[in-house]
Design an enzyme around this catalytic site. Structure first.
Site, short mmCIF file in Angstrom:
data_model
loop_
_atom_site.label_atom_id
_atom_site.label_comp_id
_atom_site.label_asym_id
_atom_site.label_seq_id
_atom_site.Cartn_x
_atom_site.Cartn_y
_atom_site.Cartn_z
N ARG A 1 1.57 -12.54 -3.39
CA ARG A 1 0.26 -11.94 -3.49
C ARG A 1 0.41 -10.43 -3.66
NH1 ARG A 1 -1.65 -16.00 -4.60
NH2 ARG A 1 -3.36 -17.19 -3.69
N HIS B 1 1.10 -12.84 -13.31
CA HIS B 1 0.63 -13.82 -12.34
C HIS B 1 0.65 -15.24 -12.94
CE1 HIS B 1 -2.14 -14.32 -8.58
NE2 HIS B 1 -1.27 -15.33 -8.69
N GLU C 1 -4.18 -5.68 -9.29
CA GLU C 1 -4.44 -6.75 -10.24
C GLU C 1 -5.95 -6.98 -10.38
OE1 GLU C 1 -3.29 -11.50 -10.35
OE2 GLU C 1 -1.90 -10.10 -9.39
#
Length: 316
Positions: free
Chosen positions: A244, A291, A273
């Protein structure tokens, strides 16, 4: 029953649901229009990945919702307990993408130790004119075999990563405050298997002894790897974060790359992000992916069919 797969769904799962009488919509609805779409179409199940946010206001204002599903592991984009308190089923697929994420971690590791991320930038530009210079620049690689991989977070993905490391011939150590001991069975193609037993180390022990460190933790309120941890690391360590954004201090990472304490990093997730910082995107010692840890055909098929089977069990 109507199911909205707002962030997409593999055809395998759609077929399972449709064969059981569900109507599956795969329209990508913008976040600000989602509430109206759910209500106008009387959606009963909402399936998301990491993009769509399912917060209290959406839950409160969509009375037709009976189920919320997350294709993947982390559910930090869903107010899980609040939804459950409203009588809504909340499901996910914690094991379906483990192998895909673990393989991406090793794609970054293999690329990092052989400078592939940088070579692939420079060979198209200068491969014809500076071949010998580039060969010299990238000739100081190393092997992963025999090195120590430190895994922070030893859940399903952490353990899947450990299996690959063991197969490569690496020593594996881990830190997980919620898992004191773990056993991993490593299967081989011919039906044989080996079992390895591990005990959790302190984070300080792991950080100071590992040659490479990979993160496999959910979203955190503070950094798991910050300035303090980078100062404890062995010189030349490699770092991978496919967990994450926000669990790794990117400013401290860049500083450690600049002073040589970290040799390279592989990042699949980012603090800012979906707009990663330019210093991260342009750094020659960072391998970058957008990702895509769970984005393989195999993982998406497993995710979609697991979600479909759970939906049928809960709503049929």
């Amino acid at each position: 029953m109507k199911i909205l797969a707002n962030d997409g769904m593999a055809q395998a799962g759609i077929k399972v649901l449709e064969d059981s009488g569900f109507e599956v919509l795969t329209t990508r609805v913008a976040q600000e229009q989602l509430q109206n779409f759910i209500n106008d179409n009387q959606i009963n199940g909402l399936l998301v990945r990491s993009a769509t946010q399912v917060r209290k206001d959406l839950i409160d204002n969509c009375p037709s919702l009976k189920l919320i599903g997350r294709g993947g592991v982390g559910m930090d984009n869903i107010d899980v307990e609040y939804a459950k308190g409203k009588g809504i089923h909340v499901i996910n697929t914690p094991s379906a993408s483990s192998s895909s994420v673990a393989e991406l971690v090793f794609a970054h590791l293999f690329g990092g130790v052989r400078y592939l991320h940088d070579a692939n930038r420079n060979m198209p530009l200068e491969g014809d004119s500076k071949f010998k210079q580039l060969k010299k620049s990238y000739a100081a690689g190393m092997e992963l075999r025999g090195k120590t991989l430190g895994i922070i977070g030893f859940g399903r993905i952490g353990q899947a990563t450990a299996k690959i490391a063991l197969g490569v011939g690496m020593k594996v150590i881990y830190h997980d405050p919620f898992l004191e001991k773990a056993s991993i069975e490593l299967p081989f193609f011919d039906g044989r298997s080996l079992t390895f037993d591990f005990e959790s180390q302190t984070k300080d022990e792991l950080v100071s002894t590992a040659d490479f460190i990979t993160l496999h933790v959910p979203a955190q309120k503070s950094y798991v790897l910050g300035k303090k941890e980078f100062e404890q690391m062995k010189p030349g360590v490699g770092i991978v974060n496919a967990a994450r954004g926000g669990v790794l201090d990117e400013v401290a990472l860049v500083d450690a790359l600049e002073n040589g304490n970290v040799s390279f990093a592989g990042l699949d997730v980012y603090e800012s992000e979906p707009s990663p910082e330019i210093r991260i995107l342009m750094h020659p010692n960072i391998s970058l992916t957008p990702h895509i840890g769970a984005a393989t055909g195999e993982a998406q098929n497993r995710i979609s069919t697991e979600l479909a089977e759970q939906i049928i069990t809960l709503l049929k």
